[in-house]
Design a protein around this motif. Structure first.
Motif, PDB file in Angstrom:
ATOM      1  N   ARG A 295       0.774  -1.057   0.280  1.00  0.00           N
ATOM      2  CA  ARG A 295      -0.225   0.153   0.217  1.00  0.00           C
ATOM      3  C   ARG A 295       1.205   1.221  -0.432  1.00  0.00           C
ATOM      4  NH1 ARG A 295      -3.656  -0.968   3.734  1.00  0.00           N
ATOM      5  NH2 ARG A 295      -3.750  -2.880   4.257  1.00  0.00           N
ATOM      6  N   LYS A 296       1.923   1.382  -0.099  1.00  0.00           N
ATOM      7  CA  LYS A 296       3.207   2.415   0.477  1.00  0.00           C
ATOM      8  C   LYS A 296       3.962   3.207  -1.125  1.00  0.00           C
ATOM      9  CE  LYS A 296       5.181   1.295   4.937  1.00  0.00           C
ATOM     10  NZ  LYS A 296       6.107   1.725   5.810  1.00  0.00           N
ATOM     11  N   LEU A 297       2.750   1.795  -1.923  1.00  0.00           N
ATOM     12  CA  LEU A 297       3.544   1.941  -3.295  1.00  0.00           C
ATOM     13  C   LEU A 297       2.772   3.559  -3.939  1.00  0.00           C
ATOM     14  CD1 LEU A 297       4.218  -1.580  -4.900  1.00  0.00           C
ATOM     15  CD2 LEU A 297       5.768   0.193  -3.836  1.00  0.00           C
ATOM     16  N   SER A 298       3.803   3.907  -5.233  1.00  0.00           N
ATOM     17  CA  SER A 298       2.946   5.101  -6.199  1.00  0.00           C
ATOM     18  C   SER A 298       3.413   4.975  -7.638  1.00  0.00           C
ATOM     19  CB  SER A 298       3.762   6.488  -5.938  1.00  0.00           C
ATOM     20  OG  SER A 298       2.620   7.593  -6.436  1.00  0.00           O
ATOM     21  N   LEU A 299       2.352   4.027  -8.039  1.00  0.00           N
ATOM     22  CA  LEU A 299       2.528   3.539  -9.070  1.00  0.00           C
ATOM     23  C   LEU A 299       2.431   4.163 -10.216  1.00  0.00           C
ATOM     24  CD1 LEU A 299       2.722  -0.566  -8.725  1.00  0.00           C
ATOM     25  CD2 LEU A 299       4.660   1.155  -8.656  1.00  0.00           C
ATOM     26  N   GLU A 300       2.560   4.373 -11.677  1.00  0.00           N
ATOM     27  CA  GLU A 300       1.867   5.084 -13.017  1.00  0.00           C
ATOM     28  C   GLU A 300       1.100   3.538 -13.550  1.00  0.00           C
ATOM     29  OE1 GLU A 300       3.946   6.790 -15.331  1.00  0.00           O
ATOM     30  OE2 GLU A 300       5.335   8.318 -13.874  1.00  0.00           O
ATOM     31  N   LEU A 380      -6.824  -1.238  -6.134  1.00  0.00           N
ATOM     32  CA  LEU A 380      -5.466  -1.216  -6.579  1.00  0.00           C
ATOM     33  C   LEU A 380      -5.484   0.615  -7.378  1.00  0.00           C
ATOM     34  CD1 LEU A 380      -4.643  -4.524  -8.484  1.00  0.00           C
ATOM     35  CD2 LEU A 380      -4.389  -3.872  -5.789  1.00  0.00           C
ATOM     36  N   HIS A 381      -6.827   1.082  -7.344  1.00  0.00           N
ATOM     37  CA  HIS A 381      -6.261   1.855  -7.948  1.00  0.00           C
ATOM     38  C   HIS A 381      -5.803   3.340  -6.832  1.00  0.00           C
ATOM     39  CE1 HIS A 381      -7.552   2.622 -12.325  1.00  0.00           C
ATOM     40  NE2 HIS A 381      -8.330   1.788 -11.562  1.00  0.00           N
ATOM     41  N   HIS A 382      -5.505   2.912  -5.550  1.00  0.00           N
ATOM     42  CA  HIS A 382      -5.246   3.696  -4.798  1.00  0.00           C
ATOM     43  C   HIS A 382      -3.567   3.434  -4.613  1.00  0.00           C
ATOM     44  CE1 HIS A 382      -8.788   2.733  -1.408  1.00  0.00           C
ATOM     45  NE2 HIS A 382      -9.035   3.495  -2.855  1.00  0.00           N
ATOM     46  N   VAL A 383      -2.719   2.400  -5.445  1.00  0.00           N
ATOM     47  CA  VAL A 383      -1.285   2.903  -5.728  1.00  0.00           C
ATOM     48  C   VAL A 383      -1.007   2.537  -6.741  1.00  0.00           C
ATOM     49  CG1 VAL A 383      -1.500   1.492  -3.488  1.00  0.00           C
ATOM     50  CG2 VAL A 383      -1.596   0.186  -5.185  1.00  0.00           C
ATOM     51  N   ALA A 384      -2.068   2.637  -7.938  1.00  0.00           N
ATOM     52  CA  ALA A 384      -1.233   2.794  -9.477  1.00  0.00           C
ATOM     53  C   ALA A 384      -2.268   3.845 -10.498  1.00  0.00           C
ATOM     54  CB  ALA A 384      -1.441   1.671  -9.834  1.00  0.00           C
TER      55      ALA A 384
END
Length: 422
Positions: A295-300, A380-384
């Motif tokens: 949950r800490k990731l910040s993806l495109e 998954l839109h919370h991280v990407a």
């Protein structure tokens, strides 16, 4: 004396004719010496500066003694300098030279200009340059068949990009591991089963493509190598990897990670440490859930299609609490929570390893071996920003592990969860 660098010979008469130089240098070999056939020794004979290029290997020669109008050496530390000649009226512009070698060469040219005894000068024979001395260093090589793979000669040491695909390689060639300037290494579509730790010695390596090989693991030694500071792109897709080591997340410069079509049963525990990661694909593996740190990731872009994700159920926890807490658990929690420094010089190595995999409760506190574990559904839109559908039903949700350090924390979560769900 010789010097390899880039050279541009600019005529100072061009501006008066309304013309300008090209503005860029050509790979060249400079030699300082006397005309062939002149007797060596004492003072006879003139010293010449010879400039050989790929187009003119025989070289152009310029007299040096009392023929230099000025030296321009302001940027000599950057490997740049200019020698201005009186006759002909040209500027010999040097660039991309080794700074130390350039200084020594200019010093010898200056002595020759001043008429120093020839016997005291480090002169070379003025002979045509070899092709290898003046051709531009090869930086890219692409090999796409076994018959083209070099067996009897080394790879050029100047290579920055090497592709050796479809060559049926069972292991990584040790000659490749000597290419210290490599930035991109593509060994896809081979039969490689194991990665040598010496790949970590490629200090400039930014991209590593191992797509479609027979790899079963990614070694801890590589995770602890200089790849931590250089590697940005890693393709391990279509191999036989079941798990990645905890230390994998020390490759913190990773931007693009491809893990598709393996046999992964879990992702690295500390995924959140990959703070530069923007593109992640782990489609068609065997992932039942995602790690808490995910949950800490910040993806495109994120692709987790085709994994057998389990159905999450926060109401059915896995309770591994030990009440009262053991002294070891209390000490471990305090060490992590208060950020107390530790290392193998202070603690046994197995305790250090345990502390590195400490879980984080929803309240922010640490827990080691005493905790409550559940799986929750996360969009998954919370991280990407862009998410490839997880299944054929159009879903973009996946189960993620959550930890609680006590019954109190789990009870508070449970109250909020039940209220939110009516």
């Amino acid at each position: 004396m010789r010097l390899q660098c880039e050279v541009e010979v600019v005529s100072r008469l061009l501006p008066s004719c309304g013309l300008r130089g090209r503005g860029r240098g050509t790979r060249a070999l400079l030699s300082l010496g006397r005309q062939p056939g002149r007797a060596r020794g004492g003072g006879g004979g003139s010293v010449y500066l010879m400039v050989c290029t790929a187009r003119d290997r025989a070289g152009a020669r310029y007299k040096v003694q009392e023929n230099i109008e000025r030296f321009f050496t302001r940027f000599v530390e950057e490997g740049k300098a200019t020698v201005r000649l009186r006759e002909p009226a040209v500027d010999v512009c040097l660039s991309k030279a080794n700074a130390s070698n350039l200084k020594n060469f200019l010093s010898a040219v200056r002595l020759a200009h001043q008429g120093t005894d020839i016997g005291a000068l480090p002169l070379s024979a003025l002979v045509p340059a070899k092709t290898s001395e003046v051709e531009k260093p090869k930086t890219k090589m692409i090999i796409t068949s076994r018959r083209d793979y070099p067996l009897t000669k080394n790879f050029p040491y100047s290579l920055e990009h090497l592709q050796a695909s479809y060559c049926k390689l069972a292991r990584i060639d040790t000659r490749v591991l000597c290419l210290k300037k490599l930035r991109k290494l593509d060994l896809s579509h081979n039969h490689i089963k194991q990665l040598p730790a010496t790949i970590g010695d490629l200090i400039c390596l930014q991209e590593l493509n191992l797509h479609n090989n027979h790899l079963e693991s990614f070694s801890v030694a590589l995770c602890n190598s200089t790849l931590q500071k250089s590697l940005q792109f890693l393709d391990l897709s279509q191999n036989k990897i079941k798990a990645l080591p905890i230390q994998f997340c020390q490759l913190q410069e990773l931007v693009n990670l491809k893990l598709d079509d393996n046999e992964l049963i879990r992702l690295p525990f500390k995924m959140g440490q990959l703070r530069h990661l923007r593109f992640l694909s782990a489609a068609r593996n065997k992932l039942p859930f995602l790690p808490s740190d995910f949950r800490k990731l910040s993806l495109e872009n994120l692709d987790l299609f085709g994994n057998p994700f389990e159905q999450s159920n926060p109401l059915v926890p896995s309770i591994q609490l030990k009440i009262p807490l053991t002294l070891l658990e209390c000490a471990a929690r305090a060490t992590v929570n208060y950020r107390i420094p530790y290392g193998c010089h202070l603690l046994p190595s197995h305790l250090c390893e345990d502390l590195q995999v400490a879980k984080t409760c929803q309240c922010g506190s640490a827990c080691l071996s005493s905790f409550i574990q559940i799986t929750m559904t996360m969009n998954l839109h919370h991280v990407a920003h862009t998410v490839v559908l997880v299944d054929n039903m159009g879903g973009t949700e996946a189960p993620i592990i959550c930890y609680f350090c006590s019954l109190d924390c789990y009870s508070q979560f449970l109250d909020r969860y039940l209220q939110g769900n009516g």
